[in-house]
Design an enzyme around this catalytic site. Structure first.
Site, PDB file in Angstrom:
ATOM      1  N   GLY A 229       0.836  -1.194   0.000  1.00 14.26           N
ATOM      2  CA  GLY A 229       0.000   0.000   0.000  1.00 14.26           C
ATOM      3  C   GLY A 229       0.869   1.241   0.000  1.00 14.26           C
ATOM      4  CD  GLU A 251       7.037  -5.543  -2.053  1.00 11.83           C
ATOM      5  OE1 GLU A 251       7.394  -4.572  -2.749  1.00 11.83           O
ATOM      6  OE2 GLU A 251       7.723  -6.562  -1.928  1.00 11.83           O
ATOM      7  CB  CYS A 285       3.692   0.303  -6.709  1.00 17.71           C
ATOM      8  SG  CYS A 285       3.915  -1.370  -7.344  1.00 17.71           S
TER       9      CYS A 285
HETATM   10  P1  NAD Z   1      -3.446   2.567   1.098  1.00 19.56           P
HETATM   11  O1  NAD Z   1      -2.157   2.557   1.821  1.00 19.56           O
HETATM   12  O2  NAD Z   1      -4.419   3.619   1.391  1.00 19.56           O
HETATM   13  O3  NAD Z   1      -4.227   1.180   1.360  1.00 19.56           O
HETATM   14  C1  NAD Z   1      -3.650  -0.070   1.054  1.00 19.56           C
HETATM   15  C2  NAD Z   1      -4.320  -1.153   1.886  1.00 19.56           C
HETATM   16  O4  NAD Z   1      -3.983  -0.956   3.259  1.00 19.56           O
HETATM   17  C3  NAD Z   1      -5.845  -1.125   1.846  1.00 19.56           C
HETATM   18  O5  NAD Z   1      -6.318  -2.454   1.926  1.00 19.56           O
HETATM   19  C4  NAD Z   1      -6.216  -0.332   3.103  1.00 19.56           C
HETATM   20  O6  NAD Z   1      -7.511  -0.652   3.575  1.00 19.56           O
HETATM   21  C5  NAD Z   1      -5.135  -0.791   4.073  1.00 19.56           C
HETATM   22  N1  NAD Z   1      -4.730   0.172   5.092  1.00 19.56           N
HETATM   23  C6  NAD Z   1      -4.612   1.520   4.983  1.00 19.56           C
HETATM   24  N2  NAD Z   1      -4.122   2.038   6.128  1.00 19.56           N
HETATM   25  C7  NAD Z   1      -3.892   0.980   6.951  1.00 19.56           C
HETATM   26  C8  NAD Z   1      -3.369   0.862   8.279  1.00 19.56           C
HETATM   27  N3  NAD Z   1      -2.965   1.918   8.988  1.00 19.56           N
HETATM   28  N4  NAD Z   1      -3.266  -0.372   8.829  1.00 19.56           N
HETATM   29  C9  NAD Z   1      -3.644  -1.468   8.129  1.00 19.56           C
HETATM   30  N5  NAD Z   1      -4.163  -1.407   6.878  1.00 19.56           N
HETATM   31  C10 NAD Z   1      -4.279  -0.205   6.292  1.00 19.56           C
HETATM   32  O7  NAD Z   1      -3.071   2.507  -0.447  1.00 19.56           O
HETATM   33  P2  NAD Z   1      -4.035   2.544  -1.712  1.00 19.56           P
HETATM   34  O8  NAD Z   1      -4.397   3.938  -2.030  1.00 19.56           O
HETATM   35  O9  NAD Z   1      -5.143   1.550  -1.534  1.00 19.56           O
HETATM   36  O10 NAD Z   1      -3.050   1.951  -2.824  1.00 19.56           O
HETATM   37  C11 NAD Z   1      -2.131   2.704  -3.522  1.00 19.56           C
HETATM   38  C12 NAD Z   1      -0.755   2.622  -2.898  1.00 19.56           C
HETATM   39  O11 NAD Z   1      -0.280   1.275  -2.896  1.00 19.56           O
HETATM   40  C13 NAD Z   1       0.269   3.403  -3.685  1.00 19.56           C
HETATM   41  O12 NAD Z   1       1.081   4.134  -2.811  1.00 19.56           O
HETATM   42  C14 NAD Z   1       1.069   2.335  -4.404  1.00 19.56           C
HETATM   43  O13 NAD Z   1       2.363   2.714  -4.773  1.00 19.56           O
HETATM   44  C15 NAD Z   1       1.066   1.251  -3.399  1.00 19.56           C
HETATM   45  N6  NAD Z   1       1.368  -0.037  -4.047  1.00 19.56           N
HETATM   46  C16 NAD Z   1       2.602  -0.604  -3.835  1.00 19.56           C
HETATM   47  C17 NAD Z   1       2.937  -1.793  -4.481  1.00 19.56           C
HETATM   48  C18 NAD Z   1       4.290  -2.426  -4.291  1.00 19.56           C
HETATM   49  O14 NAD Z   1       4.424  -3.607  -4.572  1.00 19.56           O
HETATM   50  N7  NAD Z   1       5.297  -1.718  -3.826  1.00 19.56           N
HETATM   51  C19 NAD Z   1       2.013  -2.413  -5.332  1.00 19.56           C
HETATM   52  C20 NAD Z   1       0.783  -1.799  -5.537  1.00 19.56           C
HETATM   53  C21 NAD Z   1       0.473  -0.598  -4.882  1.00 19.56           C
END
Ligand code: NAD
Length: 507
Positions: A229, A251, A285
């Protein structure tokens, strides 16, 4: 079809503890297309308890690795039989263009599952080392325990498979929390798991929001958190895991650079950037949104990129000709438009795109694919992850300057270097601080190649042997024979040791 009002907990479809629901909204029509159960904390507690029981006393962690591999291979068959259905679901729930959904969202995860099964089949689960103190030492690779896997919405099945399958192959039990934006593909995976018949408790899939995520990460029944995330959320997860001394893999976000060396072909770079920068509408990402070009050829590269961006078909994601669909949500659309506005206000030169809706579109969460030139690497559009179809052209003076600009970022996830001179490109690539990089390729990604980031892009690696090992702990057994005839026994889960080199057990 799974019952929409039920949750998949511990291998069963069960009634949720509350009547709360998640609305799934089409990013193309802005209409509600489905309602599914929203898990409450009590449901997560139930899933973790089931996973805990299955790990502590159930058969799954104690099966021979080959038996787990066989089950994953059955899952691959079941998965492949319903690939087209999955592509349609992902296009409907998050707006991925159907052609991309078929290849990257649906077909690729099936390929990954097969590759992960092969990795586990060839893995050395146990080895015997000749000790310095007069005894052999048996080193075992054991499953790490109950895994909480949390993923975002942008590549939902790809990321589900990247975590769930290596964790299962390792012998872990898993509570997976996908995003509330993409619960339909998550239910699809639950149906497939149901079909192949895992032992009770081994997998629960609970698509829910941040509150659910926080509860799961902090749950005392969890041994390891695997999180994908944003970087801010990853930081919070790391803090919780740090104080609980819980294993964690992260990640996170990226702001990767593509470096076109001064002998690169502008047309090849521009074509590559449509994948590297704009696949999945830039909601990736690994998106390379900083395109570093030699100052003396900046116009040539800009012209080639403008031609490519203008040729992209933007619109209905169910149309096979569409290359860029809508953003996943209105919030994401607003966020991306705000960054385009910021770029304009900070003095970047708009070459194509802008804040309006694409031509001919009057509904849906669309953003015009946008290309800025004259971007300075200190501008916020060059430093912050936009997660939308917005590219920045940044000019450099020489190779040294290009490497400095590429590395002048808090992130380090992906990247590419473009040049017909492979030796020179490789020398430049090795100086970029990043986890993965493609040379004359939009990115580097393969199920056998470790994937992950440096700096604020994360900690740990997925895919390949490294990905499997992120769900394993090591255990050393030192055994003193008590009689002249006694032999060192093999641990219960290991198949008989064969006469392989290094006395390794791969079964
Ligand atoms: P986000 O961080 O808002 O949410 C990601 C996931 O985490 C969701 O399921 C959300 O419900 C959960 N979440 C959020 N805050 C949390 C917390 N404090 N504790 C536990 N769970 C929590 O991200 P998003 O907007 O859904 O996704 C986009 C982001 O994900 C971008 O920053 C992107 O770069 C990243 N991403 C990284 C990779 C990688 O492999 N490095 C791959 C895909 C996406």
């Amino acid at each position: 079809m799974s019952p929409r009002h039920q949750l998949y907990i511990g291998g069963e479809w069960v009634r949720p503890s509350t009547g709360a629901t998640i609305e799934v909204i089409s990013p193309h029509t802005e209409q509600v297309i489905a309602r599914v159960a929203d898990p409450a904390q009590a449901d997560i507690d139930r899933a973790v308890a089931a996973a805990r029981r299955a790990f502590d006393t159930g058969p799954w962690p104690r099966l021979a690795p080959a038996e787990r591999v066989a089950l994953v291979r059955r899952l691959v068959e079941a998965y492949r039989a319903r690939e087209e259905e999955l592509a349609q679901l992902i296009t409907a729930e998050m707006g991925a263009p159907i052609t991309f959904a078929r290849s990257a969202h649906a077909r690729l995860p099936g390929v990954m599952m097969g590759a992960f099964a092969d990795t586990a089949a060839g893995y050395r689960w146990q080895e015997t080392r000749t000790g310095f103190l007069g005894r052999d030492v048996v080193v075992r690779h054991e499953p790490v325990g109950v895994v909480a896997a949390i993923i975002p919405w942008n590549m939902p099945m790809f990321l589900t498979v990247a975590k769930l399958i290596p964790a299962l192959l390792a012998g872990c039990t898993v509570v997976l929390k996908p995003s509330p934006e993409t619960p339909l593909d998550a239910r699809h995976m639950a149906e497939l798991l149901d079909q192949v018949g895992l032992p009770p408790g081994v997998v629960s899939i609970l698509p829910g929001g941040r509150v659910a995520g926080r509860h799961l990460v902090a749950h005392p029944g969890v041994d390891k958190v695997s999180f994908t995330g944003s970087t801010p959320a990853g930081r919070q997860v790391a803090q919780v895991c740090g104080s609980a001394l819980r294993r964690v893999s992260l990640e996170l976000g990226g702001k990767s650079a593509a470096i076109a060396l001064d002998d690169a072909d502008p047309a090849a770079v521009a074509t590559g950037m449509m994948v590297a920068g704009l696949m999945n509408g830039g909601q990736a990402c690994v998106a390379q949104t900083r395109i570093l070009v030699p100052a003396r050829r900046a116009t040539e590269f800009a012209d080639a990129l403008v031609a490519e961006v203008e040729s992209l078909c933007v619109g209905d994601p169910s149309d096979p000709a569409t290359r860029v669909g809508p953003m996943v949500s209105q919030r994401q659309q607003q966020r991306v438009r705000a960054y385009i506005d910021l770029g304009l206000r900070s003095g970047a030169r708009l070459l194509v795109g802008g804040t309006g809706l694409p031509d001919g579109i009057d509904r849906g969460w669309y953003v015009r694919p946008t290309l800025f030139a004259g971007v300075d690497n200190s501008m916020r559009i060059a430093r912050e992850e936009i997660f939308g179809p917005v590219l920045s052209l940044i000019a450099y003076t020489d190779d040294e300057h290009a490497v400095t600009l590429a590395n002048d970022s808090e992130y380090g996830l992906s990247g590419s270097v473009w040049s017909p001179d492979i030796e020179r490109a490789t020398a430049v690539a090795r100086r970029v601080r990043t986890g993965t990089l493609g040379i004359n390729e939009p990115y580097s990604m393969d199920p056998v190649a470790p994937f992950g980031g440096v700096k604020n892009s994360g900690i740990g690696r997925e895919f390949g042997t490294e990905g499997l090992e992120s769900y394993l702990d090591t255990m050393s057994l030192s055994i003193r024979p008590t009689t002249a005839n006694s032999t060192v026994p093999q641990p219960a889960t290991a198949a008989p040791t064969t006469s392989r080199p290094q006395r390794a057990d791969r079964s």
